[in-house]
Design an enzyme around this catalytic site. Structure first.
Site, PDB file in Angstrom:
ATOM      1  N   ASP A  90       0.879  -1.167   0.000  1.00  5.35           N
ATOM      2  CA  ASP A  90       0.000   0.000   0.000  1.00  5.35           C
ATOM      3  C   ASP A  90       0.917   1.218   0.000  1.00  5.35           C
ATOM      4  OD1 ASP A  90      -2.187   1.575  -0.009  1.00  5.35           O
ATOM      5  OD2 ASP A  90      -2.844   1.127   2.029  1.00  5.35           O
ATOM      6  N   SER A  91       0.425   2.292  -0.573  1.00  7.03           N
ATOM      7  CA  SER A  91       1.281   3.480  -0.705  1.00  7.03           C
ATOM      8  C   SER A  91       1.688   4.020   0.652  1.00  7.03           C
ATOM      9  CB  SER A  91       0.545   4.554  -1.486  1.00  7.03           C
ATOM     10  OG  SER A  91      -0.605   4.936  -0.769  1.00  7.03           O
ATOM     11  N   GLY A  92       0.769   3.973   1.605  1.00  6.79           N
ATOM     12  CA  GLY A  92       1.120   4.431   2.943  1.00  6.79           C
ATOM     13  C   GLY A  92       0.187   5.479   3.508  1.00  6.79           C
ATOM     14  N   GLY A  93      -0.655   6.040   2.659  1.00  8.29           N
ATOM     15  CA  GLY A  93      -1.566   7.090   3.112  1.00  8.29           C
ATOM     16  C   GLY A  93      -2.445   6.634   4.269  1.00  8.29           C
ATOM     17  N   PHE A  94      -2.949   5.419   4.151  1.00  8.64           N
ATOM     18  CA  PHE A  94      -3.844   4.862   5.173  1.00  8.64           C
ATOM     19  C   PHE A  94      -3.182   4.872   6.547  1.00  8.64           C
ATOM     20  CE2 PHE A  94      -5.338   1.146   7.591  1.00  8.64           C
ATOM     21  CZ  PHE A  94      -6.690   1.416   7.643  1.00  8.64           C
ATOM     22  N   ASP A 144      -3.856   7.512  -2.495  1.00  9.60           N
ATOM     23  CA  ASP A 144      -5.250   7.977  -2.535  1.00  9.60           C
ATOM     24  C   ASP A 144      -5.517   8.948  -1.395  1.00  9.60           C
ATOM     25  OD1 ASP A 144      -4.916   5.941  -0.683  1.00  9.60           O
ATOM     26  OD2 ASP A 144      -6.975   5.241  -0.834  1.00  9.60           O
ATOM     27  N   GLN A 186     -12.532   5.703  -4.327  1.00 11.32           N
ATOM     28  CA  GLN A 186     -12.962   6.288  -3.052  1.00 11.32           C
ATOM     29  C   GLN A 186     -14.422   6.720  -3.166  1.00 11.32           C
ATOM     30  OE1 GLN A 186     -11.638   6.316  -0.144  1.00 11.32           O
ATOM     31  NE2 GLN A 186      -9.601   5.529  -0.610  1.00 11.32           N
ATOM     32  N   GLY A 213     -11.363   2.975   1.435  1.00 12.24           N
ATOM     33  CA  GLY A 213     -12.215   3.807   2.282  1.00 12.24           C
ATOM     34  C   GLY A 213     -13.407   3.081   2.888  1.00 12.24           C
ATOM     35  N   ASP A 263      -7.295  -8.068   2.206  1.00 11.17           N
ATOM     36  CA  ASP A 263      -6.243  -8.025   3.219  1.00 11.17           C
ATOM     37  C   ASP A 263      -6.904  -7.579   4.501  1.00 11.17           C
ATOM     38  OD1 ASP A 263      -6.406  -5.039   2.448  1.00 11.17           O
ATOM     39  OD2 ASP A 263      -5.175  -5.042   4.248  1.00 11.17           O
ATOM     40  N   CYS A 301      -8.643 -29.490  11.363  1.00 10.57           N
ATOM     41  CA  CYS A 301      -7.818 -28.355  10.922  1.00 10.57           C
ATOM     42  C   CYS A 301      -6.400 -28.876  10.682  1.00 10.57           C
ATOM     43  CB  CYS A 301      -7.804 -27.232  11.960  1.00 10.57           C
ATOM     44  SG  CYS A 301      -6.691 -25.882  11.500  1.00 10.57           S
ATOM     45  N   CYS A 303      -3.711 -27.164  10.413  1.00 12.60           N
ATOM     46  CA  CYS A 303      -2.649 -26.208  10.761  1.00 12.60           C
ATOM     47  C   CYS A 303      -1.637 -26.834  11.723  1.00 12.60           C
ATOM     48  CB  CYS A 303      -3.239 -24.913  11.332  1.00 12.60           C
ATOM     49  SG  CYS A 303      -3.457 -24.898  13.115  1.00 12.60           S
ATOM     50  N   CYS A 306      -3.032 -27.102  15.414  1.00 11.26           N
ATOM     51  CA  CYS A 306      -4.015 -28.163  15.675  1.00 11.26           C
ATOM     52  C   CYS A 306      -3.401 -29.560  15.529  1.00 11.26           C
ATOM     53  CB  CYS A 306      -5.217 -28.004  14.751  1.00 11.26           C
ATOM     54  SG  CYS A 306      -6.212 -26.561  15.171  1.00 11.26           S
ATOM     55  N   HIS A 332      -2.883 -20.510  13.756  1.00 10.55           N
ATOM     56  CA  HIS A 332      -4.170 -21.186  13.537  1.00 10.55           C
ATOM     57  C   HIS A 332      -5.150 -20.255  12.820  1.00 10.55           C
ATOM     58  CE1 HIS A 332      -7.919 -23.346  14.009  1.00 10.55           C
ATOM     59  NE2 HIS A 332      -8.427 -22.193  14.440  1.00 10.55           N
TER      60      HIS A 332
HETATM   61 ZN    ZN Z   1      -5.734 -25.128  13.453  1.00 19.12          ZN
END
Ligand code: ZN
Length: 369
Positions: A90-94, A144, A186, A213, A263, A301, A303, A306, A332
């Protein structure tokens, strides 16, 4: 660069293939957040084992520290953080707006005080792209003019116009066409302004479009109304990225509306708050009912956690405030989200996504504990 492989018949969900310079990835996909070139508490090896193929970092934050002179020594971000998957930036504005940099925004860019040096800095659209070109990310975002909820209509309209003006500069400033560049739409939750933003931004030949946004405190219904309008107006043959969304219910809903990329800090943040995701809803591992529970967080699961640890052990680590507790919880939760997306894709391919989404939502109880 982007190809639709499959479209669901009963919803707008779709499967696609996005080609980047670090590999091809099937959409929809979820990116854990690695703002400072690290997904909190998880190293690249464990990250891969969660099924994560892409992450998102923050270009501006990394340019301030460690700085581009450091990442240059590694020929970019991939080697620096030892991650050979796909890196979006991300550009960084956020980050500037959300994390108390108190920026002043005008048509030139974002004026802020560098927290490391105290010096006044200006993030322009040209600079945002230059930084991302130097970091060598696979997917870059335009700068943005992002607004928080509650901004006046006039200010939101200004944000739409400014984001477009900056987008044109960003597009021209890109020195490496192998890095994909996304425009960000936006307009807050104002339907007309959002439509205007989409119409302006899609006049530029970006590789994909982000819906910015949103997921910053507005009502869920407003958010999904805007997502629906956006998906109906954004070009079908370009990837659509809904920024900041990552809870299981929101992911499935957004996928059903035609979103391809996500994300969010959701899985890692909830993990650090001792909340573990299961198909029946999140569980609070600190609760004493888990003290002698020999079963894993979720049966089935795959993972690392687990497969190796019980709820009793995780409860103990959380109670004892052991640092490994938050790490294992995060592994997890990220795996849970990645598995959910994989399952959703399978159902889109088999034509059963609608049924899968409904069943998942009815089983997933948020207030169970
Ligand atoms: Zn798990």
């Amino acid at each position: 660069m982007f190809k639709i492989l499959h479209e669901d018949k009963s919803t707008s969900a779709r499967i696609g293939l996005l080609k980047t310079k670090s590999g091809t990835i099937e959409t929809p996909f979820f990116m854990p957040v690695a703002t400072k070139a690290s997904v909190k508490l998880i190293d690249s090896d464990h990250l891969k084992n969660t099924g994560t193929k892409a992450v998102i970092s923050n270009a501006l934050v990394l340019s301030l520290y460690p700085g581009l002179e450091t990442t240059k020594k590694f020929k970019g971000l991939h080697k620096f953080m030892n991650f050979d998957g796909i890196i979006a930036t991300d550009s960084g504005g956020f980050q500037i707006i959300r994390e108390g940099f108190n920026p002043k925004i005008d048509n030139f860019g974002l004026h802020f005080k560098n927290p490391y040096t105290g010096k006044k800095e200006l993030l322009t659209p040209e600079k945002a792209i230059k930084i991302q070109n130097e970091l060598g990310s696979d997917i870059m975002m335009c700068l943005d003019d992002m607004l928080l909820p509650g901004s006046s209509e006039e200010r939101v309209a200004q944000g739409v116009k400014r984001t477009y003006e900056w987008a044109k500069i960003c597009y021209k400033s890109n020195k490496n066409k192998n890095q994909l560049l996304f425009g960000i739409t936006q307009g807050g939750v104002d339907k007309e302004l959002r439509k205007k933003s989409i119409s302006l931004m899609t006049s530029i030949d970006f590789d994909g479009f982000s819906i910015g946004g949103l997921a910053i405190g507005e009502h869920k219904k407003d958010m999904f109304d805007i997502v629906k309008i956006s998906c109906s107006l954004l070009p079908k043959d370009k990837p659509r990225y809904l920024m900041g969304v990552g809870s299981p219910q929101d992911l499935l809903k957004a996928i059903s509306l035609g979103i391809d990329m996500f994300d969010s800090v959701y899985p890692t943040r909830t993990a650090r708050r001792n909340s573990l995701l299961t198909k029946k809803g999140p569980i609070k591992i600190l609760r004493s009912i888990y003290r002698e529970d020999t079963s894993p967080i979720e049966k089935g699961c795959n993972c690392y956690v687990c497969q190796n640890y019980s709820k009793a052990y995780l409860h103990h680590l959380a109670r004892s405030k052991e640092l490994s507790s938050m790490m294992l919880n995060s592994i997890h939760n990220i795996t849970f989200i990645q598995n959910l997306i994989e399952e959703a894709k399978q159902h889109i391919k088999e034509g059963t996504f609608d049924k899968f989404e409904k069943e998942f939502i009815s089983d997933y109880k948020i207030n169970k504990e």
